[in-house]
Design a protein around this motif. Structure first.
Motif, PDB file in Angstrom:
ATOM      1  N   GLN A 213      -4.172   8.616  -3.355  1.00 40.04           N
ATOM      2  CA  GLN A 213      -3.577   8.623  -2.129  1.00 40.04           C
ATOM      3  C   GLN A 213      -3.330   7.347  -1.558  1.00 40.04           C
ATOM      4  N   ILE A 214      -4.221   6.271  -1.754  1.00 44.69           N
ATOM      5  CA  ILE A 214      -4.024   4.854  -1.105  1.00 44.69           C
ATOM      6  C   ILE A 214      -2.696   4.373  -1.786  1.00 44.69           C
ATOM      7  N   ASP A 215      -2.434   4.524  -3.088  1.00 44.70           N
ATOM      8  CA  ASP A 215      -1.514   4.189  -3.714  1.00 44.70           C
ATOM      9  C   ASP A 215       0.042   4.535  -3.370  1.00 44.70           C
ATOM     10  N   ILE A 216      -0.158   5.909  -3.131  1.00 43.11           N
ATOM     11  CA  ILE A 216       1.135   6.385  -2.896  1.00 43.11           C
ATOM     12  C   ILE A 216       1.702   6.314  -1.141  1.00 43.11           C
ATOM     13  N   GLU A 217       0.618   6.121  -0.397  1.00 43.17           N
ATOM     14  CA  GLU A 217       1.099   5.625   0.948  1.00 43.17           C
ATOM     15  C   GLU A 217       2.141   4.909   1.170  1.00 43.17           C
ATOM     16  N   PRO A 218       1.935   3.541   0.637  1.00 44.06           N
ATOM     17  CA  PRO A 218       3.184   2.390   0.796  1.00 44.06           C
ATOM     18  C   PRO A 218       4.452   2.928   0.301  1.00 44.06           C
ATOM     19  N   VAL A 219       4.244   3.934  -0.766  1.00 44.77           N
ATOM     20  CA  VAL A 219       5.518   4.459  -1.530  1.00 44.77           C
ATOM     21  C   VAL A 219       6.294   5.078  -0.450  1.00 44.77           C
ATOM     22  N   LEU A 220       5.616   6.302   0.132  1.00 46.35           N
ATOM     23  CA  LEU A 220       6.139   7.082   1.210  1.00 46.35           C
ATOM     24  C   LEU A 220       6.405   6.377   2.469  1.00 46.35           C
ATOM     25  N   ALA A 221       5.740   5.381   2.825  1.00 47.00           N
ATOM     26  CA  ALA A 221       6.053   4.530   3.876  1.00 47.00           C
ATOM     27  C   ALA A 221       7.568   3.742   3.631  1.00 47.00           C
ATOM     28  N   LYS A 222       7.442   3.438   2.309  1.00 42.79           N
ATOM     29  CA  LYS A 222       8.970   2.664   2.372  1.00 42.79           C
ATOM     30  C   LYS A 222      10.099   3.486   2.276  1.00 42.79           C
ATOM     31  N   PHE A 223       9.892   5.117   1.813  1.00 42.13           N
ATOM     32  CA  PHE A 223      10.703   5.947   1.905  1.00 42.13           C
ATOM     33  C   PHE A 223      11.391   6.209   3.494  1.00 42.13           C
ATOM     34  N   ASP A 224      10.135   6.332   4.263  1.00 48.45           N
ATOM     35  CA  ASP A 224      10.239   6.346   5.817  1.00 48.45           C
ATOM     36  C   ASP A 224      10.930   5.509   6.321  1.00 48.45           C
ATOM     37  N   ARG A 225      10.857   4.298   5.821  1.00 50.45           N
ATOM     38  CA  ARG A 225      11.428   3.148   6.517  1.00 50.45           C
ATOM     39  C   ARG A 225      12.862   2.911   5.811  1.00 50.45           C
ATOM     40  N   ALA A 226      13.444   4.001   5.161  1.00 51.99           N
ATOM     41  CA  ALA A 226      14.834   3.875   4.489  1.00 51.99           C
ATOM     42  C   ALA A 226      14.904   2.632   3.709  1.00 51.99           C
ATOM     43  N   ASP A 227      13.826   2.131   3.245  1.00 53.39           N
ATOM     44  CA  ASP A 227      13.852   1.164   2.214  1.00 53.39           C
ATOM     45  C   ASP A 227      13.953   1.702   0.675  1.00 53.39           C
ATOM     46  N   ALA A 228      13.907   2.811   0.352  1.00 48.63           N
ATOM     47  CA  ALA A 228      14.331   3.433  -0.641  1.00 48.63           C
ATOM     48  C   ALA A 228      14.763   4.829  -0.584  1.00 48.63           C
ATOM     49  N   ASN A 229      15.607   5.190  -1.559  1.00 52.96           N
ATOM     50  CA  ASN A 229      15.995   6.491  -1.433  1.00 52.96           C
ATOM     51  C   ASN A 229      15.099   7.541  -2.019  1.00 52.96           C
ATOM     52  N   TYR A 230      15.758   8.824  -2.104  1.00 48.56           N
ATOM     53  CA  TYR A 230      14.595   9.982  -2.510  1.00 48.56           C
ATOM     54  C   TYR A 230      14.475   9.758  -3.985  1.00 48.56           C
ATOM     55  N   VAL A 231      15.382   9.569  -4.876  1.00 49.72           N
ATOM     56  CA  VAL A 231      15.417   9.423  -6.295  1.00 49.72           C
ATOM     57  C   VAL A 231      14.313   8.228  -6.879  1.00 49.72           C
ATOM     58  N   GLU A 232      14.247   7.056  -6.056  1.00 51.19           N
ATOM     59  CA  GLU A 232      13.520   5.944  -6.380  1.00 51.19           C
ATOM     60  C   GLU A 232      12.004   6.141  -5.909  1.00 51.19           C
ATOM     61  N   THR A 233      12.100   6.870  -4.942  1.00 50.42           N
ATOM     62  CA  THR A 233      10.749   7.215  -4.366  1.00 50.42           C
ATOM     63  C   THR A 233      10.086   8.170  -5.378  1.00 50.42           C
ATOM     64  N   SER A 234      10.907   9.273  -5.901  1.00 53.70           N
ATOM     65  CA  SER A 234      10.368  10.427  -6.490  1.00 53.70           C
ATOM     66  C   SER A 234       9.764   9.687  -8.010  1.00 53.70           C
ATOM     67  N   LYS A 235      10.700   8.781  -8.526  1.00 48.09           N
ATOM     68  CA  LYS A 235      10.271   7.946  -9.833  1.00 48.09           C
ATOM     69  C   LYS A 235       9.100   7.427  -9.625  1.00 48.09           C
ATOM     70  N   THR A 236       8.976   6.745  -8.496  1.00 49.40           N
ATOM     71  CA  THR A 236       7.721   5.744  -8.193  1.00 49.40           C
ATOM     72  C   THR A 236       6.616   6.662  -8.321  1.00 49.40           C
ATOM     73  N   LEU A 237       6.443   7.748  -7.630  1.00 48.53           N
ATOM     74  CA  LEU A 237       5.574   8.723  -7.624  1.00 48.53           C
ATOM     75  C   LEU A 237       5.116   9.093  -8.909  1.00 48.53           C
ATOM     76  N   GLU A 238       6.202   9.392  -9.638  1.00 47.74           N
ATOM     77  CA  GLU A 238       5.797   9.940 -11.002  1.00 47.74           C
ATOM     78  C   GLU A 238       5.265   8.789 -11.881  1.00 47.74           C
ATOM     79  N   ALA A 239       5.656   7.565 -12.000  1.00 48.07           N
ATOM     80  CA  ALA A 239       5.198   6.574 -12.708  1.00 48.07           C
ATOM     81  C   ALA A 239       3.657   6.159 -12.146  1.00 48.07           C
ATOM     82  N   LEU A 240       3.411   6.335 -10.814  1.00 51.36           N
ATOM     83  CA  LEU A 240       2.154   6.142 -10.351  1.00 51.36           C
ATOM     84  C   LEU A 240       1.068   7.342 -11.035  1.00 51.36           C
ATOM     85  N   ARG A 241       1.852   8.384 -10.919  1.00 41.93           N
ATOM     86  CA  ARG A 241       0.868   9.386 -11.628  1.00 41.93           C
ATOM     87  C   ARG A 241       0.456   9.344 -12.840  1.00 41.93           C
ATOM     88  N   ASP A 242       1.638   9.024 -13.875  1.00 38.92           N
ATOM     89  CA  ASP A 242       1.319   8.590 -15.219  1.00 38.92           C
ATOM     90  C   ASP A 242       0.414   7.613 -15.346  1.00 38.92           C
TER      91      ASP A 242
END
Length: 993
Positions: free
Chosen positions: A693-722
């Motif tokens: 949860q701690i690792d995915i928070e900055p990823v989602l925050a980056k999406f909220d700031r519009a620094d990353a789009n949906y596809v990039e954020t989704s792939k980052t979350l999947e990479a973290l999951r792996d």
């Protein structure tokens, strides 16, 4: 008619340039420390004092100010001293060499307003009086006031102690900036301005805006009614301690939240922890920790500049961050991945690279992207800069680091990881913070984490620039990053390309190095982990054995005495004695069972005597119990009990109770262990979930700031999951497997012990076999080499004139060499001492030799051996005995496989392709699945006569001279379509060049 009008500034300009420009508290502090650096301070500190009204004190030992300088410079916005580049006089440099100026705009002092509204400034220049001034930054938030409407009270003093008694008087004067004072005209303007601000606030509050209900004018007047600055707030300042006769102190009252939470007594809730982490992250590397003091750099000399932040709890202080707590370059030397070098003005990187713990021998060069426009015009070039990046494999199964080093670097990364920029040795913000991705490291990683490799949270790196060498890389007005000009764009493009290329060439999933070494690393780590676990098990068993031996060493003699005395006194007269004897025998057997030691190691060492004494005592007790049992059996036969079943029932009941008691004891132990394990696993599972949860928070925050789009954020979350799934599998999967084995009643303890003992025996046996294998390999290689030289010698003897070849001397040479090789093939490899002759060897010479050597073979098999003009013109400086056998082996292999192919048009061609020599044939080639094993010792596909040594020796011989050989799988650009071997000769000369 043309008229003119001047620009005019409201007092609120100060608020715009100061408090509103600074992003956060750590940035404000860094700006003030840079001012101290420009003032030639050797030491700066931020002291945060507790109390009912906490105070922050920024202290330095720089050259300070006189009263005139305070009025004419400090109170003037955008002073000319920064812009004109005037040189600081030698007397003001505090004994230091000339420093590059970090401040450029003359507004850095306004950063104070970010820390708190109330400021007491105290400054002293050498051989001058102290100047002290009191001001409230909230005065500059009023948009209706002009600069001329505000007055800042200031005094001169001989010592800090003289200032504090005058603070209330200074506060009264400062209060007139709200009340208006004696001047009627000014009073009217000031009163109207504050009335307007108060009315505006009241209207906003009434409209429901979440603003303080206290009116701005009242808030200022209330704050000035009680000045809480005390002499203790200057106690750490050199001027107050009489250790320095110059410097500046900035005391800040009503400090902000970010400073408050640094105090020891603050409540560490989630928000406070984040503020503390950001504070540490920003200021922990204020001075460049990557500078290698042992090597010259392009950086300007940066003498000692010590900094510290301390939080006070009464008379005790705690260092939060500072030079002493900062990591340094030496701590990173052991990391397994590293890039260290210089990027020149053309954007070309040159330096050294370390991959998987090995420093590459050659200087690595990485050019800027071909499609990037790298400006070299004086007004827009990025300039030359230093670059250093280091990281490691942050998965234990893939790292080359020992466990303790891995854990140390993991902890270091938790605190200090980031990719930073330093100008003249001091930090440029916000680069290096987790919320900044200027070089799009995380953005690229979100698309393909494995290939891009670099991870902002798991890398240590910096770019080092200077004001003199990189004048076009300028700070933004808010000191939050570089001005977005052409130079900054070039820098960004160059660094992004460098990180991307280095990841793909050396470190990431696409790199050949990773593909080559990672399987071996993972296998070694798996074996190492197993070895560590075996060692841990042996250590635990050894400790248990020693402890058990100490206990039983005392208990067995005691039991032996009791049993011996019982045997002496034993007398069985009737059924009652039978029952009592049975009960005593069962009790003794139960006690003896408790003293049994299982799992004694095979090597007892110094415990040998103690264990033998224990065994002898245990066997003696067993013998005594056997005596009691025999006496009991004889007594039962003699007495012949009237109701033997009754005796048996009583005995069965006693034994049943003993068995149940022992089972209950085990059950209690098992339940206690299971409960502890359940709690441990539950806690571990919860922690692992929280980490994700701690690792995915900055990823989602980056999406909220519009620094990353949906596809990039989704792939980052999947990479973290792996990544987390892989890490968690290493933790929980073995645990599940162990439990599954327990459900099958598999004795893991016995298996592990047996495996460890067997492993020790096998390792000893393996050492012996390795010794034999080495001898066998040496003999095999010697036999192969001797065979080749025997062929060469035979060919040489056959080429002699008849009268020489038939002479007694030549026959003796042939007989002696034949006998020698026969003996050496059996006994040991031939090692010849003496001077090895190196000379220029031409391709024409090599071709002439092998043509003669293989003449009969080629004629017999209908093979054409050819050499191109390019090959004949090639020259190599080396030993003939090293190079010729290589061509003999390669041509011999080609001849063998050509003889198995069709009979028409068999060809072998020696040619040159670029800077490589090619040995090519039109035979069947090498199957794709065999290419990786081709140069491996003993690998062969020959159905008869193949030893699998020839190509291994080719590679070894060439490597000894610094040459390389490879198999070319793609024959498209090769002379012939069969097998093609490319040799890269070190220092070879082609076409006469």
């Amino acid at each position: 008619m043309i008229e003119t009008a001047p620009f005019q500034a409201r007092a609120r300009t100060v608020d715009h340039l100061g408090r509103e420009q600074i992003a956060d508290t750590p940035t404000a502090i860094s700006e003030l420390w840079k001012n101290s650096y420009d003032a030639y301070a050797k030491e700066v500190s931020l002291e945060i004092y507790d109390g009912q009204w906490p105070v922050a004190a920024l202290l330095d030992d720089g050259h300070g100010m006189t009263k005139a300088e305070f009025v004419e410079r400090w109170l003037v916005i955008g002073t000319e001293s920064k812009a004109t580049g005037s040189v600081v006089p030698l007397d003001d440099r505090n004994g230091l060499p000339l420093r590059p100026k970090l401040g450029q705009k003359g507004i850095g002092r306004l950063s104070c307003a970010n820390l708190g509204p109330l400021l007491l400034l105290v400054s002293k220049r050498r051989n001058a009086k102290l100047v002290a001034a009191l001001l409230d930054w909230r005065l500059f938030e009023n948009p209706y006031l002009n600069f001329a409407d505000l007055s800042i009270p200031h005094i001169e003093a001989d010592s800090p102690e003289e200032i504090f008694p005058q603070l209330n008087d200074m506060a009264d004067i400062l209060r007139t900036n709200v009340t208006g004072g004696a001047d009627a005209a000014r009073a009217a303007r000031v009163a109207a301005a504050w009335q307007a601000v108060d009315d505006l606030r009241a209207a906003e509050v009434e409209a429901g805006h979440p603003l303080p209900t206290t009116l701005p004018s009242k808030a200022i007047l209330d704050g000035l009614s009680q000045i809480n600055f005390e002499p203790r707030h200057l106690s750490a300042w050199g001027v107050a301690k009489k250790t320095s006769n110059q410097g500046t102190a900035l005391l800040v009252g009503n400090i902000n939240y970010d400073l408050m939470v640094q105090l020891p007594r603050s409540v560490p809730d989630g928000t406070a922890k984040k503020a503390q982490e950001k504070f540490f992250e920003t200021l922990s590397s204020f001075v460049d920790p990557f500078v290698d003091p042992s090597k010259p750099t392009i950086l300007a000399k940066n003498p000692t500049f010590a900094y510290v932040v301390r939080a006070w709890d009464g008379n005790r202080s705690r260092d939060i961050v500072g030079s002493e707590k900062q990591f340094d370059r030496r701590m990173l030397d052991g990391l397994e991945h590293m890039i260290d070098g210089v990027v020149d003005a053309s954007g070309i990187f040159r330096g050294k690279v370390k991959a998987f713990g090995t420093i590459l021998p050659e200087v690595v060069e990485i050019a800027p992207p071909a499609d990037a426009k790298i400006s070299r015009r004086p007004g827009s070039t990025a300039g030359t800069f230093l670059l250093f990046v280091a990281s490691m494999e942050f998965t234990k199964a893939k790292t080359t680091l020992p466990a303790m080093e891995y854990e140390r670097y993991e902890q270091l990364a938790e605190k200090y990881a980031g990719f930073m920029i330093f100008r003249d040795g001091l930090r440029v913000l916000p680069y290096g913070r987790t919320d900044n991705d200027f070089f799009e490291i995380e953005s690229r990683r979100s698309k393909h984490a494995g290939r891009e490799f670099w991870n902002h949270r798991q890398m240590f790196g910096r770019i080092a620039i200077t004001r003199e060498g990189n004048p076009n890389l300028k700070d933004k007005a808010g000191r939050e990053g570089l001005l977005d000009n052409e130079a900054a764009k070039s820098l960004k493009s160059i660094v992004e390309n460098l990180l991307r290329v280095s990841a793909r060439r050396f470190f990431g999933s696409d790199s050949a190095i990773r593909k080559e070494v990672l399987p071996g690393i993972e296998s070694d780590n798996k074996n190492r982990k197993a070895a560590e676990q075996r060692a841990k098990l042996r250590q635990r068993q050894g400790k248990q054995f020693r402890s058990r031996l100490r206990e039983t060493g005392k208990a067995v003699p005691t039991l032996l005495r009791e049993v011996s005395d019982y045997v002496v006194q034993l007398e069985i007269r009737d059924e009652v004695d039978v029952v009592e004897t049975q009960r005593a025998l069962e009790t003794y057997k139960d006690r003896l069972a408790d003293l049994r030691i299982l799992g004694a190691p095979k090597e007892l060492g110094p415990l040998q005597n103690a264990y033998m004494t224990y065994r002898e005592g245990f066997q003696s007790v067993q013998a005594k119990l056997d005596t009691i049992a025999s006496s009991l059996d004889e007594a039962v036969e003699r007495i012949s009990p009237a109701n033997p079943r009754d005796l048996l029932n009583k005995q069965a009941a006693r034994l049943s109770n003993q068995v149940r008691a022992r089972i209950i004891s085990w059950k209690k132990n098992i339940e206690a262990l299971q409960k502890a394990e359940f709690e441990r696993v539950s806690k571990l599972a919860s922690e692992r979930g929280k980490i994700f949860q701690i690792d995915i928070e900055p990823v989602l925050a980056k999406f909220d700031r519009a620094d990353a789009n949906y596809v990039e954020t989704s792939k980052t979350l999947e990479a973290l999951r792996d990544t987390h799934v892989e890490d968690n599998a290493q933790i929980f999967a073995p645990y599940v497997a162990a439990l599954e084995n327990l459900t099958e009643s598999i004795d893991l303890e016995h298996l592990a012990t047996f495996g460890a003992d067997e492993n020790m025996e096998l390792r000893s046996e393996l050492d012996r076999l390795n010794a034999l294998a080495q001898l066998g390999i040496a003999v095999e290689i010697a036999g192969h080499e001797l065979q080749a030289y025997d062929d060469i010698l035979g060919a040489g003897l056959r080429a002699l004139p008849d009268e020489v070849r038939n002479s007694r001397a030549a026959q003796d040479i042939a007989f002696g060499f034949e006998g020698l090789t026969d003996q050496l093939r059996i006994l040991t490899p031939l090692r010849l001492a003496g001077r090895k002759i190196q000379r220029w060897i031409t391709g024409d010479e090599i071709f002439g030799y092998v043509s003669d050597f293989f003449r009969l073979i080629m004629l017999r098999n209908g093979i054409s051996l050819e050499a191109t003009d390019a090959f004949r013109a090639m020259r190599v400086f080396d030993q003939q005995s090293r190079l010729v056998p290589v061509f003999i082996n390669l041509i011999n292999n080609s001849a063998y496989w050509l003889s198995t192919a069709g009979e028409d048009g068999r060809r072998i061609v020696l040619d040159v392709a670029g800077t490589e020599v090619i040995v090519s044939d039109n035979g069947p080639g090498v199957p794709k699945e065999d290419v990786e094993s081709l140069f491996t010792l003993f690998f062969t596909r020959k159905s008869a006569g193949g030893r699998g040594v020839g190509l291994y020796l080719c590679k070894s011989n060439l490597a000894a001279g610094g040459h390389r050989i490879r198999y070319v799988a793609d024959a498209t650009a090769m002379p012939l379509a069969g097998a093609n071997f490319a040799i890269e000769f070190r220092g070879a000369v082609f076409d006469g060049r």
